[in-house]
Design a protein around this motif. Structure first.
Motif, PDB file in Angstrom:
ATOM      1  N   SER A  60       0.806  -1.218   0.000  1.00 30.11           N
ATOM      2  CA  SER A  60       0.000   0.000   0.000  1.00 30.11           C
ATOM      3  C   SER A  60       0.839   1.268   0.000  1.00 30.11           C
ATOM      4  N   GLY A  61       2.043   1.192   0.558  1.00 31.95           N
ATOM      5  CA  GLY A  61       2.865   2.384   0.670  1.00 31.95           C
ATOM      6  C   GLY A  61       2.412   3.314   1.783  1.00 31.95           C
ATOM      7  N   LEU A  62       1.496   2.840   2.621  1.00 34.53           N
ATOM      8  CA  LEU A  62       0.989   3.660   3.718  1.00 34.53           C
ATOM      9  C   LEU A  62       1.961   3.631   4.887  1.00 34.53           C
ATOM     10  N   ASP A  63       2.019   4.732   5.624  1.00 34.04           N
ATOM     11  CA  ASP A  63       2.905   4.782   6.787  1.00 34.04           C
ATOM     12  C   ASP A  63       2.206   4.188   8.015  1.00 34.04           C
ATOM     13  N   ASN A  64       2.968   4.012   9.086  1.00 33.89           N
ATOM     14  CA  ASN A  64       2.424   3.411  10.313  1.00 33.89           C
ATOM     15  C   ASN A  64       1.264   4.212  10.889  1.00 33.89           C
ATOM     16  N   ASN A  65       1.354   5.535  10.856  1.00 37.95           N
ATOM     17  CA  ASN A  65       0.292   6.361  11.426  1.00 37.95           C
ATOM     18  C   ASN A  65      -1.029   6.194  10.676  1.00 37.95           C
ATOM     19  N   THR A  66      -0.964   6.159   9.361  1.00 39.44           N
ATOM     20  CA  THR A  66      -2.172   5.982   8.547  1.00 39.44           C
ATOM     21  C   THR A  66      -2.768   4.600   8.769  1.00 39.44           C
ATOM     22  N   LEU A  67      -1.917   3.571   8.771  1.00 40.52           N
ATOM     23  CA  LEU A  67      -2.414   2.215   9.013  1.00 40.52           C
ATOM     24  C   LEU A  67      -2.938   2.052  10.435  1.00 40.52           C
ATOM     25  N   ALA A  68      -2.289   2.684  11.397  1.00 42.56           N
ATOM     26  CA  ALA A  68      -2.760   2.616  12.780  1.00 42.56           C
ATOM     27  C   ALA A  68      -4.156   3.221  12.891  1.00 42.56           C
ATOM     28  N   THR A 104      -5.094  -3.941  -9.418  1.00 47.19           N
ATOM     29  CA  THR A 104      -5.485  -4.626 -10.647  1.00 47.19           C
ATOM     30  C   THR A 104      -5.973  -3.626 -11.688  1.00 47.19           C
ATOM     31  N   TYR A 105      -6.763  -2.651 -11.258  1.00 40.87           N
ATOM     32  CA  TYR A 105      -7.338  -1.702 -12.212  1.00 40.87           C
ATOM     33  C   TYR A 105      -6.367  -0.587 -12.595  1.00 40.87           C
ATOM     34  N   PHE A 106      -5.728   0.035 -11.614  1.00 46.05           N
ATOM     35  CA  PHE A 106      -4.892   1.207 -11.863  1.00 46.05           C
ATOM     36  C   PHE A 106      -3.402   0.905 -11.997  1.00 46.05           C
ATOM     37  N   GLY A 107      -2.945  -0.235 -11.478  1.00 46.85           N
ATOM     38  CA  GLY A 107      -1.516  -0.467 -11.300  1.00 46.85           C
ATOM     39  C   GLY A 107      -1.126   0.094  -9.944  1.00 46.85           C
ATOM     40  N   LYS A 108       0.006  -0.342  -9.440  1.00 53.64           N
ATOM     41  CA  LYS A 108       0.400   0.025  -8.075  1.00 53.64           C
ATOM     42  C   LYS A 108       0.547   1.538  -7.887  1.00 53.64           C
ATOM     43  N   GLU A 109       1.332   2.180  -8.730  1.00 51.41           N
ATOM     44  CA  GLU A 109       1.553   3.628  -8.584  1.00 51.41           C
ATOM     45  C   GLU A 109       0.308   4.431  -8.943  1.00 51.41           C
ATOM     46  N   GLY A 110      -0.413   3.990  -9.956  1.00 56.50           N
ATOM     47  CA  GLY A 110      -1.645   4.678 -10.339  1.00 56.50           C
ATOM     48  C   GLY A 110      -2.674   4.660  -9.216  1.00 56.50           C
ATOM     49  N   PHE A 111      -2.754   3.523  -8.528  1.00 51.69           N
ATOM     50  CA  PHE A 111      -3.709   3.426  -7.424  1.00 51.69           C
ATOM     51  C   PHE A 111      -3.280   4.304  -6.256  1.00 51.69           C
ATOM     52  N   ARG A 112      -1.996   4.367  -5.979  1.00 54.77           N
ATOM     53  CA  ARG A 112      -1.527   5.269  -4.909  1.00 54.77           C
ATOM     54  C   ARG A 112      -1.909   6.712  -5.220  1.00 54.77           C
ATOM     55  N   ARG A 113      -1.738   7.116  -6.470  1.00 49.98           N
ATOM     56  CA  ARG A 113      -2.118   8.491  -6.854  1.00 49.98           C
ATOM     57  C   ARG A 113      -3.625   8.686  -6.730  1.00 49.98           C
ATOM     58  N   TRP A 114      -4.410   7.698  -7.155  1.00 54.53           N
ATOM     59  CA  TRP A 114      -5.865   7.781  -7.075  1.00 54.53           C
ATOM     60  C   TRP A 114      -6.322   7.957  -5.623  1.00 54.53           C
ATOM     61  N   LYS A 126     -10.614  12.807  -0.426  1.00 56.26           N
ATOM     62  CA  LYS A 126      -9.554  11.911  -0.854  1.00 56.26           C
ATOM     63  C   LYS A 126      -9.914  10.495  -0.394  1.00 56.26           C
ATOM     64  N   PRO A 127      -9.819   9.502  -1.266  1.00 57.31           N
ATOM     65  CA  PRO A 127     -10.144   8.131  -0.872  1.00 57.31           C
ATOM     66  C   PRO A 127      -9.388   7.650   0.368  1.00 57.31           C
ATOM     67  N   ILE A 128      -8.149   8.075   0.535  1.00 57.96           N
ATOM     68  CA  ILE A 128      -7.342   7.639   1.678  1.00 57.96           C
ATOM     69  C   ILE A 128      -8.004   8.030   3.004  1.00 57.96           C
TER      70      ILE A 128
END
Length: 153
Positions: A60-68, A104-114, A126-128
């Motif tokens: 996901s590329g998410l940091d600990n704070n976001t995942l926490a 699957t739909y966007f690709g790894k980097e594309g989904f991170r940007r989305w 923002k989806p995040i």
């Protein structure tokens, strides 16, 4: 007149790493553990391990704070956890489902940007910002499914 060299200094082989596209790949668990609903219930009750968390964090590329925040625990708790409880394991699974669908739909980097871009279809949020609630995850999965099927907003 001196001749210019046309030698290209690029690597001969490009390194390409396929983004994980299934929940099992993201959480790094056996397919039998998650393929049936009753197996998932048992897996969640037994708890997913730190290995699954680290793998989701990597994908996901998410940091600990976001995942926490998404798991409803403190960042310190994440550092100490070896086995996640049923609710946190279920949330890890839901996040992995979202990232499997998005990759699957966007690709790894594309989904991170989305995930970081405000979307008109969800009220310019923002989806995040929606990953801390199950209904937010469901909304994001539905949004990606609409995009996959070409359904306009």
């Amino acid at each position: 007149m001196a001749k210019k060299s046309s030698k290209v200094n690029e690597p001969g082989v490009a390194s390409y790493q396929k983004a994980p596209k299934t929940v099992q790949e993201i959480l790094d668990v056996e397919i039998n553990w998650l393929n049936e609903p009753l197996n998932r219930v048992a897996t969640f009750r037994n708890g997913l391990g730190k290995k699954s968390f680290k793998r989701l964090k990597e994908v996901s590329g998410l940091d600990n704070n976001t995942l926490a925040a998404a798991l409803g625990v403190s960042a310190k708790t994440l550092q100490r956890k070896e086995i996640f409880d049923a609710i946190q394991s279920e949330k890890l699974y839901q996040l992995a489902e979202l990232y499997a669908l998005g990759n699957t739909y966007f690709g790894k980097e594309g989904f991170r940007r989305w995930m970081e871009r405000p979307l008109f279809s969800i009220g310019n949020i923002k989806p995040i910002e929606l990953i801390d609630v199950s209904e937010g995850l469901n909304l994001l999965k539905a949004e990606i499914m609409r995009l996959q099927h070409g359904i306009a907003v």
